[in-house]
Scaffold this active site. Structure first.
Site, mmCIF file in Angstrom:
data_model
loop_
_atom_site.group_PDB
_atom_site.id
_atom_site.type_symbol
_atom_site.label_atom_id
_atom_site.label_comp_id
_atom_site.label_asym_id
_atom_site.label_seq_id
_atom_site.Cartn_x
_atom_site.Cartn_y
_atom_site.Cartn_z
ATOM 1 N N ASP A 13 0.914 -1.050 -0.122
ATOM 2 C CA ASP A 13 -0.032 -0.095 -0.047
ATOM 3 C C ASP A 13 0.904 1.040 0.027
ATOM 4 O O ASP A 13 2.189 1.226 0.276
ATOM 5 C CB ASP A 13 -0.841 -0.038 1.334
ATOM 6 C CG ASP A 13 -1.836 1.353 1.302
ATOM 7 O OD1 ASP A 13 -2.585 1.459 0.355
ATOM 8 O OD2 ASP A 13 -1.723 1.874 2.172
ATOM 9 N N SER A 14 0.413 2.455 -0.509
ATOM 10 C CA SER A 14 1.017 3.628 -0.250
ATOM 11 C C SER A 14 1.494 3.745 1.152
ATOM 12 O O SER A 14 2.395 4.920 1.525
ATOM 13 C CB SER A 14 0.047 4.688 -0.910
ATOM 14 O OG SER A 14 -1.262 4.833 0.130
ATOM 15 N N CYS A 76 -4.225 -1.110 -2.116
ATOM 16 C CA CYS A 76 -4.386 0.531 -2.398
ATOM 17 C C CYS A 76 -5.067 0.545 -3.729
ATOM 18 O O CYS A 76 -4.877 0.299 -4.782
ATOM 19 C CB CYS A 76 -2.717 1.011 -2.604
ATOM 20 S SG CYS A 76 -2.799 2.670 -3.228
ATOM 21 N N GLU A 156 -2.098 9.178 7.505
ATOM 22 C CA GLU A 156 -0.750 8.976 7.686
ATOM 23 C C GLU A 156 0.071 9.360 8.849
ATOM 24 O O GLU A 156 1.052 8.895 9.257
ATOM 25 C CB GLU A 156 0.072 8.978 6.156
ATOM 26 C CG GLU A 156 -0.353 8.399 5.070
ATOM 27 C CD GLU A 156 0.281 6.989 5.290
ATOM 28 O OE1 GLU A 156 1.553 6.835 5.504
ATOM 29 O OE2 GLU A 156 -0.346 6.111 5.085
ATOM 30 N N CYS A 185 -10.836 3.763 -0.511
ATOM 31 C CA CYS A 185 -9.557 3.863 -0.074
ATOM 32 C C CYS A 185 -9.556 3.020 1.004
ATOM 33 O O CYS A 185 -10.112 3.142 1.963
ATOM 34 C CB CYS A 185 -9.175 5.291 0.037
ATOM 35 S SG CYS A 185 -7.621 5.641 0.795
ATOM 36 N N HIS A 187 -7.248 3.370 3.382
ATOM 37 C CA HIS A 187 -7.092 4.166 4.438
ATOM 38 C C HIS A 187 -8.205 4.298 5.232
ATOM 39 O O HIS A 187 -8.333 4.415 6.311
ATOM 40 C CB HIS A 187 -6.516 5.483 4.264
ATOM 41 C CG HIS A 187 -4.831 5.289 3.885
ATOM 42 N ND1 HIS A 187 -4.384 4.818 2.534
ATOM 43 C CD2 HIS A 187 -3.755 5.648 4.608
ATOM 44 C CE1 HIS A 187 -3.287 4.930 2.670
ATOM 45 N NE2 HIS A 187 -2.773 5.520 3.874
#
Lengths: 266, 266
Positions: A13-14, A76, A156, A185, A187
């Site tokens: 993932d990012s 992601c 993040e 997403c 996240h």
């Protein structure tokens, strides 16, 4: 053949988003060994150009390709949208699974009024992939897509409780009176409770991680790659960012103690 | 690796039903090489016991396992319901794909009133698998399951136009005023027009072969097994029944000329 089954599933993932998937995979497939790579240094991918996303995703995938893995899950959405084909083309013989189609399949069984909200990164929304696919399924559905470019960076930073910003960002959707919200997403499930608080109890929120895990399990079963052993899986973490910060946040999301991640800088 | 991609997809069915899938696969994936085995001698599977179905399906799968194939598609709902796990367990390292889950995923996007009819063989209906899965998706759906034990034998005889029998068999469903009908036996798309005539224009009929083909394509893509070559695929046929009859009926269903099938008796 048994050896092949014991190889790890790689998730990339990012940043921290793919951990929401890993959490679900640990629950559903406890024997699987997992290698996770978070490209935290370059997160979020959602504000970058198509070429940048492809280059970063390819680098991450190539790094994982060299490990002892049996499959790669692109954890992601942004990378799944833009880099799936490119990664797949260079992943000779090893399976590559994306997060797009499993979540799309869940939308219609769950949405009642067919007033469907989709939130994601700028790049994912810009691609129009979700809108197009949902309308291809049902041309009479109403799709309201909204980019939430502040969410992934917030997460993040480890900031999971910023209700004020979440409310501000979701305002255009709140006004539309949607009945269903797809978190496009990986996240976003991390702040799902706050999203629920912002958008209202009556909206069904879909965290697609169960659907993605089910599809991953189906895939592994069909490909004869599922680890049905009785031993608990081992987990290995890599990040391009700060190892200590990764450990803290990953433990919070996964709810387990993890080893210090290895820092990988390409 | 390129060689692996060029291996054939094996399709197996109790008889002619899997040819409705093969027809769709030829259309969507024209480069794929395909080996088809119809166990016409033992058709239909739908009236047999669980153990008989498992034994026949295992024999068929083992026969195909010895060919130069890259994956097996169980093109028969009855065998998918009862023998998937057993076949999969003995299909070391080679992927096995069933026809159940792809069709289930299509039900909700397409059914409006959620009055869902399911027709299949006795054994498939008896398993209650479709009913349970549909209700697991949506507990408020109404599911009307109906075994049509005369359909597969009729089709095996090459009798595709018997509207009178189709109407008689479907009468219980006609009375229920369903809005949607799932063909949960791969034989049934062969008589789909007559089913439509019997059940009424207003009922949406789902031939799941496109959904199954899409899922097969997804699987091959993810597993890095999709043949993207420009050459047209080669097709090879085996039957446990009458080769000349097989050729006649297969050509009718597929709409192409085929080689005389090889007779395989286990």
């Amino acid at each position: 053949m048994a050896d092949k089954v014991k190889k790890a599933i790689a998730i990339f993932d990012s940043g921290f988003g793919g951990l929401t998937l890993m959490r679900q995979i640990i629950k559903t497939l406890p024997s699987e060994n997992i290698i996770y790579f978070g490209d935290n240094l370059n997160a979020p991918y959602g504000d970058k150009s198509k070429n940048e996303i492809i280059n970063l995703a390819k680098k991450a995938a190539f790094f994982l390709y060299q490990k002892d893995i049996k499959a790669l899950l692109i954890g992601c959405n942004t990378a799944s949208v833009y880099a799936y084909d490119e990664i797949s083309r260079h992943f000779f013989g090893l399976p590559v699974i994306d997060v797009i189609s499993p979540s799309l399949k869940m939308v219609f069984p769950l949405s009642k009024d067919k007033k469907i909200g989709v939130i994601a990164t700028k790049a994912t929304i810009y691609s129009q992939l979700y809108r197009k696919q949902i309308l291809a399924y049902n041309p009479t559905a109403q799709v309201f897509s909204l980019a939430c470019p502040t969410f992934a960076p917030m997460i993040e930073r480890g900031e999971f409780e910023n209700l004020k910003e979440i409310k501000r960002a979701l305002l255009p959707l709140i006004k539309k009176k949607i009945d269903f919200l797809l978190l496009a997403c990986t996240h976003y499930p991390i702040i799902q409770e706050k999203i629920k608080e912002a958008i209202g109890e009556e909206v069904t929120i879909l965290d697609p991680s169960s659907a993605i895990t089910l599809e991953l399990e189906n895939f592994l079963k069909r490909a004869q790659l599922k680890n049905e052993g009785s031993l608990r899986g081992r987990y290995e973490f890599y990040t391009s960012g700060d190892a200590v910060k990764f450990k803290t946040i990953a433990e919070k999301i996964l709810g387990i103690k993890i080893n210090i991640p290895i820092v990988y800088l390409s």
